[in-house]
Design an enzyme around this catalytic site. Structure first.
Site, PDB file in Angstrom:
ATOM      1  N   GLU A 102       0.826  -1.205   0.000  1.00 31.05           N
ATOM      2  CA  GLU A 102       0.000   0.000   0.000  1.00 31.05           C
ATOM      3  C   GLU A 102       0.862   1.258   0.000  1.00 31.05           C
ATOM      4  O   GLU A 102       1.959   1.254   0.528  1.00 31.05           O
ATOM      5  CB  GLU A 102      -0.851   0.038   1.275  1.00 31.05           C
ATOM      6  CG  GLU A 102      -1.765  -1.144   1.408  1.00 31.05           C
ATOM      7  CD  GLU A 102      -2.490  -1.143   2.740  1.00 31.05           C
ATOM      8  OE1 GLU A 102      -3.251  -2.082   2.975  1.00 31.05           O
ATOM      9  OE2 GLU A 102      -2.292  -0.216   3.546  1.00 31.05           O
ATOM     10  N   CYS A 116       3.200   8.423   1.620  1.00 29.75           N
ATOM     11  CA  CYS A 116       3.596   7.415   2.603  1.00 29.75           C
ATOM     12  C   CYS A 116       3.843   6.114   1.851  1.00 29.75           C
ATOM     13  O   CYS A 116       2.946   5.611   1.174  1.00 29.75           O
ATOM     14  CB  CYS A 116       2.451   7.272   3.607  1.00 29.75           C
ATOM     15  SG  CYS A 116       2.679   5.947   4.786  1.00 29.75           S
ATOM     16  N   CYS A 123       5.227  -7.418   7.128  1.00 31.61           N
ATOM     17  CA  CYS A 123       6.188  -6.960   8.136  1.00 31.61           C
ATOM     18  C   CYS A 123       6.437  -8.099   9.108  1.00 31.61           C
ATOM     19  O   CYS A 123       5.541  -8.866   9.423  1.00 31.61           O
ATOM     20  CB  CYS A 123       5.631  -5.750   8.881  1.00 31.61           C
ATOM     21  SG  CYS A 123       6.800  -5.039  10.069  1.00 31.61           S
ATOM     22  N   CYS A 127       3.698  -6.027  15.546  1.00 30.07           N
ATOM     23  CA  CYS A 127       3.131  -5.129  16.551  1.00 30.07           C
ATOM     24  C   CYS A 127       1.631  -5.437  16.666  1.00 30.07           C
ATOM     25  O   CYS A 127       0.933  -5.563  15.654  1.00 30.07           O
ATOM     26  CB  CYS A 127       3.341  -3.667  16.170  1.00 30.07           C
ATOM     27  SG  CYS A 127       5.092  -3.208  16.104  1.00 30.07           S
ATOM     28  N   CYS A 130      -1.146  -3.263  14.899  1.00 28.73           N
ATOM     29  CA  CYS A 130      -0.929  -2.879  13.497  1.00 28.73           C
ATOM     30  C   CYS A 130      -1.403  -3.991  12.578  1.00 28.73           C
ATOM     31  O   CYS A 130      -1.009  -5.149  12.749  1.00 28.73           O
ATOM     32  CB  CYS A 130       0.560  -2.607  13.290  1.00 28.73           C
ATOM     33  SG  CYS A 130       1.019  -2.335  11.564  1.00 28.73           S
ATOM     34  N   CYS A 347      -1.694   1.844   8.282  1.00 28.75           N
ATOM     35  CA  CYS A 347      -0.787   0.826   7.767  1.00 28.75           C
ATOM     36  C   CYS A 347      -1.412  -0.571   7.639  1.00 28.75           C
ATOM     37  O   CYS A 347      -1.826  -1.161   8.617  1.00 28.75           O
ATOM     38  CB  CYS A 347       0.388   0.761   8.729  1.00 28.75           C
ATOM     39  SG  CYS A 347       1.717  -0.253   8.180  1.00 28.75           S
TER      40      CYS A 347
HETATM   41  N1  SAH Z   1       7.760  -0.258  10.815  1.00 30.69           N
HETATM   42  C1  SAH Z   1       7.858   1.165  10.886  1.00 30.69           C
HETATM   43  C2  SAH Z   1       7.011   1.924   9.885  1.00 30.69           C
HETATM   44  C3  SAH Z   1       5.620   1.447   9.593  1.00 30.69           C
HETATM   45  S1  SAH Z   1       4.176   2.015  10.396  1.00 30.69           S
HETATM   46  C4  SAH Z   1       7.530   1.634  12.272  1.00 30.69           C
HETATM   47  O1  SAH Z   1       7.056   0.835  13.074  1.00 30.69           O
HETATM   48  O2  SAH Z   1       7.767   2.790  12.580  1.00 30.69           O
HETATM   49  C5  SAH Z   1       4.182   3.729  10.607  1.00 30.69           C
HETATM   50  C6  SAH Z   1       3.545   4.124  11.937  1.00 30.69           C
HETATM   51  O3  SAH Z   1       2.127   3.825  11.973  1.00 30.69           O
HETATM   52  C7  SAH Z   1       4.157   3.392  13.120  1.00 30.69           C
HETATM   53  O4  SAH Z   1       4.405   4.297  14.158  1.00 30.69           O
HETATM   54  C8  SAH Z   1       3.059   2.420  13.476  1.00 30.69           C
HETATM   55  O5  SAH Z   1       3.177   1.991  14.785  1.00 30.69           O
HETATM   56  C9  SAH Z   1       1.812   3.219  13.203  1.00 30.69           C
HETATM   57  N2  SAH Z   1       0.573   2.440  13.083  1.00 30.69           N
HETATM   58  C10 SAH Z   1       0.404   1.170  12.686  1.00 30.69           C
HETATM   59  N3  SAH Z   1      -0.890   0.806  12.715  1.00 30.69           N
HETATM   60  C11 SAH Z   1      -1.571   1.884  13.142  1.00 30.69           C
HETATM   61  C12 SAH Z   1      -2.963   2.157  13.388  1.00 30.69           C
HETATM   62  N4  SAH Z   1      -3.888   1.225  13.183  1.00 30.69           N
HETATM   63  N5  SAH Z   1      -3.293   3.387  13.814  1.00 30.69           N
HETATM   64  C13 SAH Z   1      -2.360   4.341  14.004  1.00 30.69           C
HETATM   65  N6  SAH Z   1      -1.049   4.165  13.790  1.00 30.69           N
HETATM   66  C14 SAH Z   1      -0.657   2.955  13.377  1.00 30.69           C
END
Ligand code: SAH
Length: 374
Positions: A102, A116, A123, A127, A130, A347
Protein backbone atom coordinates in the site's frame (compact mmCIF):
# COMPACT_ATOMS: atom_id res chain seq x y z
CA UNK A 1 25.49 10.34 -6.86
CA UNK A 2 23.71 10.86 -10.18
CA UNK A 3 25.33 7.87 -11.80
CA UNK A 4 24.65 5.91 -8.68
CA UNK A 5 20.90 6.67 -8.68
CA UNK A 6 20.63 5.79 -12.35
CA UNK A 7 22.42 2.50 -11.76
CA UNK A 8 20.15 1.69 -8.86
CA UNK A 9 17.13 2.39 -11.04
CA UNK A 10 18.31 0.17 -13.89
CA UNK A 11 19.56 -2.72 -11.78
CA UNK A 12 16.21 -4.32 -10.94
CA UNK A 13 14.36 -3.12 -14.03
CA UNK A 14 16.73 -4.88 -16.42
CA UNK A 15 16.83 -7.96 -14.19
CA UNK A 16 13.06 -8.25 -14.46
CA UNK A 17 13.45 -8.14 -18.24
CA UNK A 18 15.88 -11.06 -18.03
CA UNK A 19 19.25 -9.26 -18.25
CA UNK A 20 22.14 -9.88 -15.86
CA UNK A 21 22.85 -6.17 -15.43
CA UNK A 22 22.63 -2.75 -17.08
CA UNK A 23 25.79 -3.47 -19.09
CA UNK A 24 24.27 -6.57 -20.69
CA UNK A 25 21.07 -4.64 -21.31
CA UNK A 26 22.91 -1.76 -22.98
CA UNK A 27 24.99 -4.14 -25.07
CA UNK A 28 21.93 -6.09 -26.21
CA UNK A 29 20.13 -2.99 -27.47
CA UNK A 30 23.35 -1.20 -28.46
CA UNK A 31 22.48 1.69 -26.18
CA UNK A 32 25.05 4.43 -25.77
CA UNK A 33 25.35 5.99 -22.28
CA UNK A 34 23.30 9.03 -23.29
CA UNK A 35 20.42 6.72 -24.24
CA UNK A 36 20.45 5.16 -20.78
CA UNK A 37 20.39 8.65 -19.27
CA UNK A 38 17.50 9.58 -21.55
CA UNK A 39 15.50 6.55 -20.47
CA UNK A 40 16.17 7.07 -16.78
CA UNK A 41 15.30 10.75 -16.90
CA UNK A 42 12.13 10.14 -18.86
CA UNK A 43 10.92 7.81 -16.11
CA UNK A 44 12.31 9.45 -12.98
CA UNK A 45 12.17 13.15 -13.77
CA UNK A 46 9.86 13.72 -16.70
CA UNK A 47 7.49 11.05 -15.37
CA UNK A 48 6.63 9.61 -18.79
CA UNK A 49 3.82 7.10 -18.62
CA UNK A 50 5.82 4.28 -20.20
CA UNK A 51 8.61 3.58 -22.63
CA UNK A 52 6.28 3.99 -25.62
CA UNK A 53 5.68 7.60 -24.59
CA UNK A 54 9.36 8.56 -24.74
CA UNK A 55 9.27 10.02 -28.23
CA UNK A 56 12.93 11.14 -28.36
CA UNK A 57 13.79 7.43 -28.60
CA UNK A 58 13.55 5.79 -32.04
CA UNK A 59 10.21 4.03 -32.41
CA UNK A 60 11.84 0.73 -33.22
CA UNK A 61 13.90 0.86 -30.04
CA UNK A 62 10.80 1.60 -27.97
CA UNK A 63 9.05 -1.38 -29.51
CA UNK A 64 12.03 -3.64 -28.83
CA UNK A 65 12.34 -2.46 -25.24
CA UNK A 66 8.64 -3.03 -24.62
CA UNK A 67 8.83 -6.48 -26.18
CA UNK A 68 11.76 -7.43 -23.93
CA UNK A 69 9.61 -6.89 -20.85
CA UNK A 70 11.52 -3.78 -19.74
CA UNK A 71 9.10 -1.54 -17.83
CA UNK A 72 9.17 1.83 -16.10
CA UNK A 73 6.81 0.70 -13.36
CA UNK A 74 7.28 -2.23 -11.00
CA UNK A 75 4.11 -1.50 -9.03
CA UNK A 76 0.64 -1.54 -10.57
CA UNK A 77 -2.38 0.06 -8.88
CA UNK A 78 -5.13 -2.45 -8.11
CA UNK A 79 -7.49 -0.40 -5.96
CA UNK A 80 -7.45 3.35 -5.43
CA UNK A 81 -9.55 4.98 -2.73
CA UNK A 82 -10.11 8.65 -2.11
CA UNK A 83 -11.33 10.09 1.19
CA UNK A 84 -14.49 12.16 1.23
CA UNK A 85 -12.59 15.38 1.79
CA UNK A 86 -10.45 14.58 -1.26
CA UNK A 87 -7.22 15.04 0.67
CA UNK A 88 -6.18 11.41 1.01
CA UNK A 89 -5.70 8.86 -1.77
CA UNK A 90 -4.78 5.36 -0.81
CA UNK A 91 -3.57 2.76 -3.25
CA UNK A 92 -3.20 -0.97 -3.14
CA UNK A 93 -0.43 -1.93 -5.58
CA UNK A 94 0.52 -5.27 -7.04
CA UNK A 95 4.16 -6.16 -7.60
CA UNK A 96 5.29 -8.23 -10.56
CA UNK A 97 5.30 -11.43 -8.48
CA UNK A 98 1.78 -10.81 -7.19
CA UNK A 99 2.71 -9.51 -3.73
CA UNK A 100 0.66 -6.52 -2.63
CA UNK A 101 1.59 -3.31 -0.87
CA UNK A 102 0.00 0.00 0.00
CA UNK A 103 0.97 3.62 -0.47
CA UNK A 104 -0.91 6.76 0.47
CA UNK A 105 -0.92 10.35 -0.80
CA UNK A 106 -1.96 13.07 1.63
CA UNK A 107 -2.63 16.49 0.14
CA UNK A 108 -2.64 18.90 3.04
CA UNK A 109 -4.83 21.69 1.70
CA UNK A 110 -2.70 21.88 -1.36
CA UNK A 111 0.50 23.22 0.18
CA UNK A 112 2.11 19.98 1.31
CA UNK A 113 1.84 16.70 -0.56
CA UNK A 114 3.13 13.80 1.49
CA UNK A 115 3.46 10.28 0.14
CA UNK A 116 3.60 7.41 2.60
CA UNK A 117 5.41 4.44 1.09
CA UNK A 118 6.03 0.79 1.93
CA UNK A 119 9.47 -0.76 2.28
CA UNK A 120 8.35 -4.39 2.54
CA UNK A 121 5.38 -6.53 1.56
CA UNK A 122 4.10 -7.36 5.02
CA UNK A 123 6.19 -6.96 8.14
CA UNK A 124 8.08 -9.31 10.44
CA UNK A 125 7.67 -7.34 13.67
CA UNK A 126 4.11 -8.26 14.61
CA UNK A 127 3.13 -5.13 16.55
CA UNK A 128 -0.18 -6.12 18.13
CA UNK A 129 -2.12 -3.00 17.13
CA UNK A 130 -0.93 -2.88 13.50
CA UNK A 131 -2.77 -4.75 10.77
CA UNK A 132 0.36 -5.15 8.62
CA UNK A 133 2.17 -6.61 11.62
CA UNK A 134 -0.63 -9.04 12.24
CA UNK A 135 -0.60 -10.31 8.66
CA UNK A 136 3.09 -11.35 8.71
CA UNK A 137 6.04 -10.92 6.39
CA UNK A 138 6.08 -11.62 2.65
CA UNK A 139 9.29 -10.11 1.29
CA UNK A 140 11.59 -7.12 1.02
CA UNK A 141 10.93 -4.59 -1.71
CA UNK A 142 13.70 -3.61 -4.10
CA UNK A 143 14.81 0.04 -4.25
CA UNK A 144 12.90 0.64 -7.48
CA UNK A 145 9.71 -0.91 -6.10
CA UNK A 146 9.93 1.58 -3.25
CA UNK A 147 10.70 4.44 -5.63
CA UNK A 148 7.91 3.52 -8.06
CA UNK A 149 5.26 4.08 -5.37
CA UNK A 150 6.44 7.69 -5.23
CA UNK A 151 6.57 7.84 -9.03
CA UNK A 152 2.93 6.78 -9.22
CA UNK A 153 1.74 9.63 -7.01
CA UNK A 154 4.23 12.08 -8.54
CA UNK A 155 2.52 11.43 -11.89
CA UNK A 156 -0.93 11.91 -10.35
CA UNK A 157 0.15 15.20 -8.84
CA UNK A 158 1.94 16.36 -11.99
CA UNK A 159 -1.34 16.06 -13.88
CA UNK A 160 -2.67 18.71 -11.49
CA UNK A 161 0.44 20.86 -11.73
CA UNK A 162 1.64 19.74 -8.30
CA UNK A 163 4.55 17.82 -6.90
CA UNK A 164 5.47 15.62 -3.96
CA UNK A 165 6.89 17.70 -1.12
CA UNK A 166 7.47 14.97 1.48
CA UNK A 167 8.05 11.23 1.68
CA UNK A 168 7.52 9.13 4.80
CA UNK A 169 8.51 5.49 5.16
CA UNK A 170 5.40 4.77 7.21
CA UNK A 171 3.62 2.33 4.96
CA UNK A 172 4.00 -1.41 5.22
CA UNK A 173 7.15 -2.94 6.59
CA UNK A 174 10.09 -2.04 8.74
CA UNK A 175 12.49 0.15 6.71
CA UNK A 176 15.53 -0.77 8.82
CA UNK A 177 14.80 -4.46 8.25
CA UNK A 178 15.41 -3.74 4.54
CA UNK A 179 18.16 -1.24 5.18
CA UNK A 180 20.20 -1.35 1.96
CA UNK A 181 17.24 -1.15 -0.41
CA UNK A 182 15.76 1.70 1.63
CA UNK A 183 18.99 3.69 1.49
CA UNK A 184 19.15 3.08 -2.26
CA UNK A 185 15.56 4.24 -2.57
CA UNK A 186 16.49 7.39 -0.66
CA UNK A 187 19.28 8.01 -3.19
CA UNK A 188 16.75 7.58 -6.00
CA UNK A 189 14.18 9.87 -4.41
CA UNK A 190 16.87 12.47 -3.79
CA UNK A 191 18.59 12.40 -7.19
CA UNK A 192 18.32 15.85 -8.80
CA UNK A 193 18.10 14.11 -12.18
CA UNK A 194 15.03 12.31 -10.89
CA UNK A 195 12.40 13.36 -8.35
CA UNK A 196 14.90 15.59 -6.56
CA UNK A 197 13.41 15.41 -3.07
CA UNK A 198 15.47 17.07 -0.36
CA UNK A 199 16.73 14.74 2.36
CA UNK A 200 15.06 16.86 5.00
CA UNK A 201 11.74 16.12 3.33
CA UNK A 202 12.17 12.38 3.78
CA UNK A 203 11.38 10.56 7.04
CA UNK A 204 12.25 6.98 7.96
CA UNK A 205 10.17 5.43 10.71
CA UNK A 206 11.44 2.42 12.65
CA UNK A 207 10.29 0.10 15.44
CA UNK A 208 13.69 0.82 17.00
CA UNK A 209 16.36 -1.51 15.62
CA UNK A 210 19.32 -0.36 17.71
CA UNK A 211 22.13 -1.55 15.43
CA UNK A 212 20.50 0.13 12.44
CA UNK A 213 19.92 3.41 14.31
CA UNK A 214 23.68 3.46 14.93
CA UNK A 215 24.40 2.69 11.30
CA UNK A 216 21.97 5.37 10.12
CA UNK A 217 23.67 7.92 12.40
CA UNK A 218 26.84 7.39 10.36
CA UNK A 219 25.24 7.91 6.92
CA UNK A 220 25.72 11.68 6.86
CA UNK A 221 22.34 12.24 5.28
CA UNK A 222 19.82 14.71 6.62
CA UNK A 223 16.94 12.26 6.35
CA UNK A 224 14.62 12.48 9.37
CA UNK A 225 14.39 9.66 11.87
CA UNK A 226 11.16 8.66 13.60
CA UNK A 227 10.97 6.02 16.31
CA UNK A 228 7.76 4.10 16.96
CA UNK A 229 7.94 4.23 20.73
CA UNK A 230 4.26 3.78 21.64
CA UNK A 231 4.98 3.04 25.29
CA UNK A 232 6.92 4.69 28.13
CA UNK A 233 8.09 1.50 29.89
CA UNK A 234 9.20 -2.03 28.99
CA UNK A 235 6.15 -3.81 30.40
CA UNK A 236 3.69 -1.89 28.24
CA UNK A 237 5.99 -1.82 25.21
CA UNK A 238 6.80 -5.54 25.24
CA UNK A 239 3.10 -6.37 25.51
CA UNK A 240 2.33 -4.56 22.24
CA UNK A 241 5.68 -4.69 20.40
CA UNK A 242 7.55 -8.02 20.45
CA UNK A 243 10.70 -6.24 19.21
CA UNK A 244 11.02 -4.72 22.67
CA UNK A 245 12.12 -8.09 24.01
CA UNK A 246 15.14 -7.88 21.72
CA UNK A 247 15.90 -4.18 22.09
CA UNK A 248 14.65 -2.77 25.38
CA UNK A 249 13.42 0.77 25.77
CA UNK A 250 16.63 1.67 27.56
CA UNK A 251 18.72 0.39 24.65
CA UNK A 252 16.56 2.22 22.11
CA UNK A 253 16.80 5.48 24.06
CA UNK A 254 20.58 5.06 24.40
CA UNK A 255 20.84 4.61 20.62
CA UNK A 256 18.76 7.76 20.17
CA UNK A 257 21.12 9.65 22.42
CA UNK A 258 24.10 8.45 20.38
CA UNK A 259 22.30 9.46 17.18
CA UNK A 260 21.63 12.96 18.49
CA UNK A 261 25.17 13.34 19.82
CA UNK A 262 26.52 12.41 16.40
CA UNK A 263 24.09 14.23 14.11
CA UNK A 264 22.54 16.98 16.23
CA UNK A 265 19.30 16.12 14.47
CA UNK A 266 15.84 15.97 15.93
CA UNK A 267 14.15 12.60 16.50
CA UNK A 268 10.40 12.17 16.20
CA UNK A 269 8.89 9.71 18.66
CA UNK A 270 5.62 8.25 17.50
CA UNK A 271 3.14 7.31 20.14
CA UNK A 272 -0.16 5.78 19.05
CA UNK A 273 -2.80 6.47 21.68
CA UNK A 274 -4.48 3.24 22.80
CA UNK A 275 -7.32 3.39 25.30
CA UNK A 276 -6.36 2.09 28.75
CA UNK A 277 -3.10 0.68 27.37
CA UNK A 278 -0.60 3.54 27.20
CA UNK A 279 -2.69 6.68 27.70
CA UNK A 280 -2.77 7.33 31.46
CA UNK A 281 -1.47 10.51 33.05
CA UNK A 282 1.24 8.41 34.70
CA UNK A 283 2.23 7.18 31.21
CA UNK A 284 2.50 10.80 30.05
CA UNK A 285 4.85 11.61 32.94
CA UNK A 286 6.92 8.48 32.25
CA UNK A 287 7.16 9.47 28.59
CA UNK A 288 8.17 13.03 29.50
CA UNK A 289 11.00 11.63 31.63
CA UNK A 290 12.36 9.75 28.59
CA UNK A 291 12.44 12.89 26.43
CA UNK A 292 15.66 14.70 27.20
CA UNK A 293 15.64 18.02 25.40
CA UNK A 294 14.51 20.05 22.47
CA UNK A 295 15.67 17.47 19.89
CA UNK A 296 13.16 14.93 21.22
CA UNK A 297 9.81 15.52 19.60
CA UNK A 298 6.68 13.48 20.40
CA UNK A 299 3.98 12.84 17.80
CA UNK A 300 0.79 11.58 19.39
CA UNK A 301 -1.14 9.51 16.87
CA UNK A 302 -4.87 8.87 17.13
CA UNK A 303 -5.41 5.14 16.62
CA UNK A 304 -7.03 4.00 13.40
CA UNK A 305 -9.24 1.16 14.49
CA UNK A 306 -8.60 -2.02 12.57
CA UNK A 307 -11.27 -4.69 12.17
CA UNK A 308 -10.70 -7.56 14.56
CA UNK A 309 -8.20 -5.63 16.68
CA UNK A 310 -8.50 -5.82 20.44
CA UNK A 311 -7.46 -2.19 20.85
CA UNK A 312 -9.53 0.97 20.94
CA UNK A 313 -8.35 4.52 20.42
CA UNK A 314 -8.06 7.11 23.18
CA UNK A 315 -10.68 9.82 22.83
CA UNK A 316 -9.59 13.19 21.53
CA UNK A 317 -10.04 15.07 24.78
CA UNK A 318 -7.81 12.65 26.65
CA UNK A 319 -5.19 12.85 23.90
CA UNK A 320 -5.05 16.62 24.38
CA UNK A 321 -4.73 16.19 28.14
CA UNK A 322 -1.85 13.74 27.59
CA UNK A 323 -0.25 16.29 25.25
CA UNK A 324 -0.74 18.98 27.89
CA UNK A 325 1.24 16.99 30.46
CA UNK A 326 4.12 16.59 28.00
CA UNK A 327 4.00 20.26 27.11
CA UNK A 328 4.00 21.31 30.77
CA UNK A 329 7.13 19.20 31.21
CA UNK A 330 8.78 21.09 28.34
CA UNK A 331 8.52 18.30 25.77
CA UNK A 332 7.81 19.40 22.17
CA UNK A 333 4.65 17.55 21.16
CA UNK A 334 2.32 17.43 18.17
CA UNK A 335 -1.01 15.68 17.97
CA UNK A 336 -1.13 14.15 14.52
CA UNK A 337 -4.08 14.98 12.38
CA UNK A 338 -5.92 11.89 11.38
CA UNK A 339 -6.33 11.67 7.63
CA UNK A 340 -8.26 9.27 5.52
CA UNK A 341 -9.97 7.47 8.39
CA UNK A 342 -12.98 6.84 6.20
CA UNK A 343 -10.82 4.85 3.80
CA UNK A 344 -8.90 2.76 6.32
CA UNK A 345 -5.68 4.60 5.58
CA UNK A 346 -3.66 3.15 8.45
CA UNK A 347 -0.79 0.83 7.77
CA UNK A 348 -1.88 -2.46 6.20
CA UNK A 349 -5.59 -1.81 6.49
CA UNK A 350 -6.49 -1.72 2.84
CA UNK A 351 -4.67 -4.92 2.03
CA UNK A 352 -6.16 -6.78 4.95
CA UNK A 353 -9.64 -5.66 3.95
CA UNK A 354 -9.28 -6.37 0.27
CA UNK A 355 -7.92 -9.86 0.64
CA UNK A 356 -8.74 -12.41 -0.49
CA UNK A 357 -10.60 -10.53 -3.17
CA UNK A 358 -7.90 -8.06 -4.23
CA UNK A 359 -8.69 -6.53 -7.57
CA UNK A 360 -12.29 -5.82 -6.70
CA UNK A 361 -13.55 -2.58 -5.30
CA UNK A 362 -13.39 -2.45 -1.51
CA UNK A 363 -16.00 0.21 -1.04
CA UNK A 364 -18.12 -1.93 1.27
CA UNK A 365 -17.86 -0.59 4.83
CA UNK A 366 -16.39 2.77 3.87
CA UNK A 367 -17.85 6.12 3.24
CA UNK A 368 -15.04 7.21 0.92
CA UNK A 369 -15.13 6.72 -2.81
CA UNK A 370 -13.38 3.63 -4.05
CA UNK A 371 -12.24 2.87 -7.53
CA UNK A 372 -11.02 -0.43 -8.81
CA UNK A 373 -8.17 0.25 -11.18
CA UNK A 374 -7.76 -3.07 -12.91
N1 SAH B 1 7.76 -0.26 10.81
C1 SAH B 1 7.86 1.16 10.89
C2 SAH B 1 7.01 1.92 9.89
C3 SAH B 1 5.62 1.45 9.59
S1 SAH B 1 4.18 2.01 10.40
C4 SAH B 1 7.53 1.63 12.27
O1 SAH B 1 7.06 0.84 13.07
O2 SAH B 1 7.77 2.79 12.58
C5 SAH B 1 4.18 3.73 10.61
C6 SAH B 1 3.55 4.12 11.94
O3 SAH B 1 2.13 3.82 11.97
C7 SAH B 1 4.16 3.39 13.12
O4 SAH B 1 4.40 4.30 14.16
C8 SAH B 1 3.06 2.42 13.48
O5 SAH B 1 3.18 1.99 14.79
C9 SAH B 1 1.81 3.22 13.20
N2 SAH B 1 0.57 2.44 13.08
C10 SAH B 1 0.40 1.17 12.69
N3 SAH B 1 -0.89 0.81 12.71
C11 SAH B 1 -1.57 1.88 13.14
C12 SAH B 1 -2.96 2.16 13.39
N4 SAH B 1 -3.89 1.23 13.18
N5 SAH B 1 -3.29 3.39 13.81
C13 SAH B 1 -2.36 4.34 14.00
N6 SAH B 1 -1.05 4.16 13.79
C14 SAH B 1 -0.66 2.95 13.38
Amino acid sequence: MVRNAQEIWFAEKVRRAGFADAGAFAAHFQLKPYRLEQIYRAAAKELAENIAAVTPLPKELRTQLEASGFRFDSVAPVVMQRSNDGQTSKGLFRLTDGAEIEAVLMEHFGNRNTVCISSQAGCAFACAFCSTGQAGFTRNLTADEIFDQARYFARELAAKGKRITNIVFMGMGEPFHNYDAVMKAVALLHDPHGLGLGHRHITISTVGLVDKIDRFAGEHVQVNLAISLHAPNDAVRSAMMPVNRKFSLEEVMAACERYIAKTNRKIFFEYVMLRDVNDSEENARELAALMRGHLYHVNLIPYNTTPGASYAGTDQEKIWRFAGILEAAGVPVTVRQNMGRDIAAACGQLRSESQPKAGESVSAPHKGRSVSVT
